[in-house]
Design a protein around this motif. Structure first.
Motif, PDB file in Angstrom:
ATOM      1  N   PHE A  51      42.005   5.795  -7.277  1.00 22.27           N
ATOM      2  CA  PHE A  51      41.287   4.535  -7.419  1.00 22.27           C
ATOM      3  C   PHE A  51      40.272   4.660  -8.552  1.00 22.27           C
ATOM      4  N   PRO A  52      40.210   3.657  -9.440  1.00 22.30           N
ATOM      5  CA  PRO A  52      39.431   3.813 -10.680  1.00 22.30           C
ATOM      6  C   PRO A  52      37.928   3.748 -10.478  1.00 22.30           C
ATOM      7  N   GLY A  53      37.219   4.337 -11.449  1.00 23.72           N
ATOM      8  CA  GLY A  53      35.792   4.119 -11.594  1.00 23.72           C
ATOM      9  C   GLY A  53      34.900   4.548 -10.452  1.00 23.72           C
ATOM     10  N   HIS A 204      47.400   3.190 -31.936  1.00 27.06           N
ATOM     11  CA  HIS A 204      47.484   4.525 -32.530  1.00 27.06           C
ATOM     12  C   HIS A 204      46.905   4.543 -33.947  1.00 27.06           C
ATOM     13  N   ASP A 205      46.973   3.396 -34.611  1.00 26.81           N
ATOM     14  CA  ASP A 205      46.520   3.309 -35.999  1.00 26.81           C
ATOM     15  C   ASP A 205      45.157   2.654 -36.153  1.00 26.81           C
ATOM     16  N   THR A 206      44.811   1.733 -35.259  1.00 26.18           N
ATOM     17  CA  THR A 206      43.609   0.915 -35.426  1.00 26.18           C
ATOM     18  C   THR A 206      42.893   0.738 -34.098  1.00 26.18           C
ATOM     19  N   ASP A 207      41.589   0.884 -34.107  1.00 27.28           N
ATOM     20  CA  ASP A 207      40.781   0.575 -32.935  1.00 27.28           C
ATOM     21  C   ASP A 207      40.492  -0.922 -32.955  1.00 27.28           C
ATOM     22  N   PRO A 208      41.048  -1.682 -32.027  1.00 27.54           N
ATOM     23  CA  PRO A 208      40.888  -3.142 -32.072  1.00 27.54           C
ATOM     24  C   PRO A 208      39.459  -3.605 -31.802  1.00 27.54           C
ATOM     25  N   LEU A 209      38.605  -2.695 -31.315  1.00 27.60           N
ATOM     26  CA  LEU A 209      37.229  -3.078 -30.993  1.00 27.60           C
ATOM     27  C   LEU A 209      36.250  -2.728 -32.112  1.00 27.60           C
ATOM     28  N   THR A 210      36.775  -2.367 -33.265  1.00 29.94           N
ATOM     29  CA  THR A 210      35.905  -2.079 -34.408  1.00 29.94           C
ATOM     30  C   THR A 210      36.239  -2.943 -35.622  1.00 29.94           C
ATOM     31  N   GLY A 211      37.149  -3.892 -35.454  1.00 31.22           N
ATOM     32  CA  GLY A 211      37.556  -4.728 -36.574  1.00 31.22           C
ATOM     33  C   GLY A 211      36.609  -5.888 -36.824  1.00 31.22           C
ATOM     34  N   LYS A 212      36.954  -6.701 -37.801  1.00 29.60           N
ATOM     35  CA  LYS A 212      36.120  -7.854 -38.179  1.00 29.60           C
ATOM     36  C   LYS A 212      36.460  -9.107 -37.384  1.00 29.60           C
ATOM     37  N   ASP A 213      37.656  -9.143 -36.774  1.00 30.54           N
ATOM     38  CA  ASP A 213      38.048 -10.323 -36.001  1.00 30.54           C
ATOM     39  C   ASP A 213      37.225 -10.422 -34.723  1.00 30.54           C
ATOM     40  N   THR A 214      36.928 -11.640 -34.320  1.00 32.72           N
ATOM     41  CA  THR A 214      36.174 -11.862 -33.081  1.00 32.72           C
ATOM     42  C   THR A 214      36.995 -12.746 -32.141  1.00 32.72           C
ATOM     43  N   TYR A 215      36.658 -12.657 -30.854  1.00 29.47           N
ATOM     44  CA  TYR A 215      37.475 -13.302 -29.829  1.00 29.47           C
ATOM     45  C   TYR A 215      36.610 -14.023 -28.800  1.00 29.47           C
ATOM     46  N   ASP A 216      37.212 -15.069 -28.241  1.00 31.79           N
ATOM     47  CA  ASP A 216      36.567 -15.766 -27.126  1.00 31.79           C
ATOM     48  C   ASP A 216      36.714 -14.970 -25.837  1.00 31.79           C
ATOM     49  N   VAL A 217      37.845 -14.259 -25.713  1.00 30.32           N
ATOM     50  CA  VAL A 217      38.132 -13.486 -24.503  1.00 30.32           C
ATOM     51  C   VAL A 217      38.731 -12.149 -24.896  1.00 30.32           C
ATOM     52  N   ALA A 224      41.271   0.601 -20.937  1.00 36.92           N
ATOM     53  CA  ALA A 224      41.144   1.381 -22.169  1.00 36.92           C
ATOM     54  C   ALA A 224      39.919   0.997 -22.992  1.00 36.92           C
ATOM     55  N   SER A 225      38.996   0.236 -22.419  1.00 38.52           N
ATOM     56  CA  SER A 225      37.826  -0.224 -23.167  1.00 38.52           C
ATOM     57  C   SER A 225      36.607  -0.239 -22.252  1.00 38.52           C
ATOM     58  N   SER A 226      35.516  -0.752 -22.768  1.00 47.01           N
ATOM     59  CA  SER A 226      34.297  -0.920 -21.977  1.00 47.01           C
ATOM     60  C   SER A 226      33.567  -2.152 -22.480  1.00 47.01           C
ATOM     61  N   PHE A 227      32.672  -2.673 -21.679  1.00 51.83           N
ATOM     62  CA  PHE A 227      31.915  -3.866 -22.073  1.00 51.83           C
ATOM     63  C   PHE A 227      31.072  -3.610 -23.324  1.00 51.83           C
ATOM     64  N   PRO A 228      30.348  -2.491 -23.412  1.00 48.22           N
ATOM     65  CA  PRO A 228      29.564  -2.267 -24.643  1.00 48.22           C
ATOM     66  C   PRO A 228      30.432  -2.249 -25.897  1.00 48.22           C
ATOM     67  N   ILE A 247      32.269   1.594 -10.550  1.00 50.10           N
ATOM     68  CA  ILE A 247      30.827   1.504 -10.321  1.00 50.10           C
ATOM     69  C   ILE A 247      30.096   1.165 -11.613  1.00 50.10           C
ATOM     70  N   ARG A 248      30.546   1.720 -12.735  1.00 50.46           N
ATOM     71  CA  ARG A 248      29.899   1.442 -14.019  1.00 50.46           C
ATOM     72  C   ARG A 248      29.881  -0.049 -14.315  1.00 50.46           C
ATOM     73  N   GLU A 249      31.018  -0.699 -14.148  1.00 51.28           N
ATOM     74  CA  GLU A 249      31.099  -2.128 -14.457  1.00 51.28           C
ATOM     75  C   GLU A 249      30.303  -2.968 -13.469  1.00 51.28           C
ATOM     76  N   VAL A 250      30.281  -2.556 -12.201  1.00 53.19           N
ATOM     77  CA  VAL A 250      29.473  -3.280 -11.218  1.00 53.19           C
ATOM     78  C   VAL A 250      27.998  -3.221 -11.602  1.00 53.19           C
ATOM     79  N   TRP A 251      27.544  -2.053 -12.063  1.00 52.13           N
ATOM     80  CA  TRP A 251      26.159  -1.893 -12.504  1.00 52.13           C
ATOM     81  C   TRP A 251      25.891  -2.740 -13.750  1.00 52.13           C
ATOM     82  N   GLN A 252      26.808  -2.712 -14.697  1.00 51.91           N
ATOM     83  CA  GLN A 252      26.630  -3.502 -15.915  1.00 51.91           C
ATOM     84  C   GLN A 252      26.568  -4.991 -15.605  1.00 51.91           C
TER      85      GLN A 252
END
Length: 322
Positions: A51-53, A204-217, A224-228, A247-252
């Motif tokens: 069970f995760p987290g 494998h080639d690109t971290d999608p959370l470091t690019g210039k594109d922004t998203y509504d969701v 494979a990610s985190s809120f921060p 637990i981490r996400e519940v705290w956040q």
């Protein structure tokens, strides 16, 4: 009847092929001869007590502290109604049905209340196709429609976009008119495009959370990610939704600002019959299609569980029960 059961937590080799009594339907219940059942991430986590987290103890309290409370896994099924209990009005013997059982579907027969998430199969579907839909489809529908309130023209990033949930999230997001960026491995890029993704990111080639594109969701289907990290690519009022959380996400979430801005929501979906009917309608109209990774015979259930546990299945792994 033939079944797959487990009496202790652990690796796939804790699973056993067993003969068990065939269940009889009670009042308002159906007996279904199961022809196919998905092996889902929920089956893997329950079997392994993974069970995760940091929620291990919560999971054990819910599903069995020292040993599994319910020995037969199998969250989804597709099969034929073979008997009905007293008072059943929605279904009849001989109908091909599919749905979400919440367990017990890795067996040749199961019983389920007629008011649960069970529906008549679209005529065009094979049993293996139908069994592949409820787990991921119901999850994706509820998360995107009810939690994200996804609107036409919005931009969504789906992480784990070709897995058991993500493959349906792409299709449902596109049906709602969103612009979909799918994150997956290189070998799955073509599948993501076939399902309707507007853009594909090979993690494998690109971290999608470091690019210039922004998203509504940002919808993370695989943990494979985190809120921060996701905040960096969210729009000013964007929403982050992790399918897996601990637990981490519940705290956040508890520390999250109440004044607006970038947000996170946590949710556990249910299995509502009206939602399954919506998926059935979408399949009949051609806006949603089953995505099957592989079909295994019942005797190969160990390999099926191992395949799911790799987290690299493309779509849903399915067991055939004949």
């Amino acid at each position: 009847m033939k079944s797959v059961s487990y009496k202790s937590y652990g690796a796939p080799d804790v699973l056993r092929l067993e003969l068990r009594p065939t269940p009889k339907p009670k009042a308002k219940e159906l007996q279904v001869r199961v022809h196919a059942s998905a092996v889902t991430t929920a089956d893997w986590r329950l079997r392994a007590s993974d069970f995760p987290g940091g929620l291990w103890i919560v999971g054990r309290l819910m599903f069995g502290l020292f040993r599994p409370r319910n020995p037969i896994l199998g969250m989804t099924f597709a099969g034929e109604v073979t008997e009905v209990g007293a008072g059943v009005t929605k279904f009849k013997v001989g109908q091909r049905v599919y749905g979400s059982s919440g367990g017990g579907a890795h067996a040749e027969y199961l019983t389920i209340a007629e008011d649960r998430a069970v529906a008549e199969m679209p005529e065009s579907l094979e049993y293996s196709d139908a069994a592949a839909v409820p787990f991921g489809g119901l999850c994706a529908l509820e998360f995107l429609r009810d939690v994200a309130d996804l609107k036409q023209g919005q931009r969504i990033l789906i992480i784990g976009a070709t897995g058991g949930v993500g493959a349906y999230a792409i299709q449902i997001a596109k049906a709602k008119g969103a612009h979909v960026t799918a994150v997956c491995g290189g070998t799955s890029e073509e599948l993501a495009q076939t399902l309707g993704a507007d853009a594909v990111v090979n993690y494998h080639d690109t971290d999608p959370l470091t690019g210039k594109d922004t998203y509504d969701v940002v919808f993370d289907c695989v943990g494979a990610s985190s809120f921060p990290k996701a905040r960096k690519v969210l729009k000013s009022t964007g929403l982050y939704i992790p399918l897996n959380f601990g637990i981490r996400e519940v705290w956040q979430l508890a520390m999250q600002s109440k004044t607006g801005g970038k947000r996170m929501k946590l949710h556990v979906n249910g299995d509502k019959p009206e939602n399954l009917q919506e998926l059935t309608t979408m399949m009949s109209e051609g806006t949603l299609k089953p995505v099957v990774d592989r079909v295994y015979d019942l005797i190969d259930v160990f390999e099926a569980h191992s395949r799911v546990q790799t987290r690299h299945a493309r779509g849903t792994v399915v067991l055939s029960l004949g």
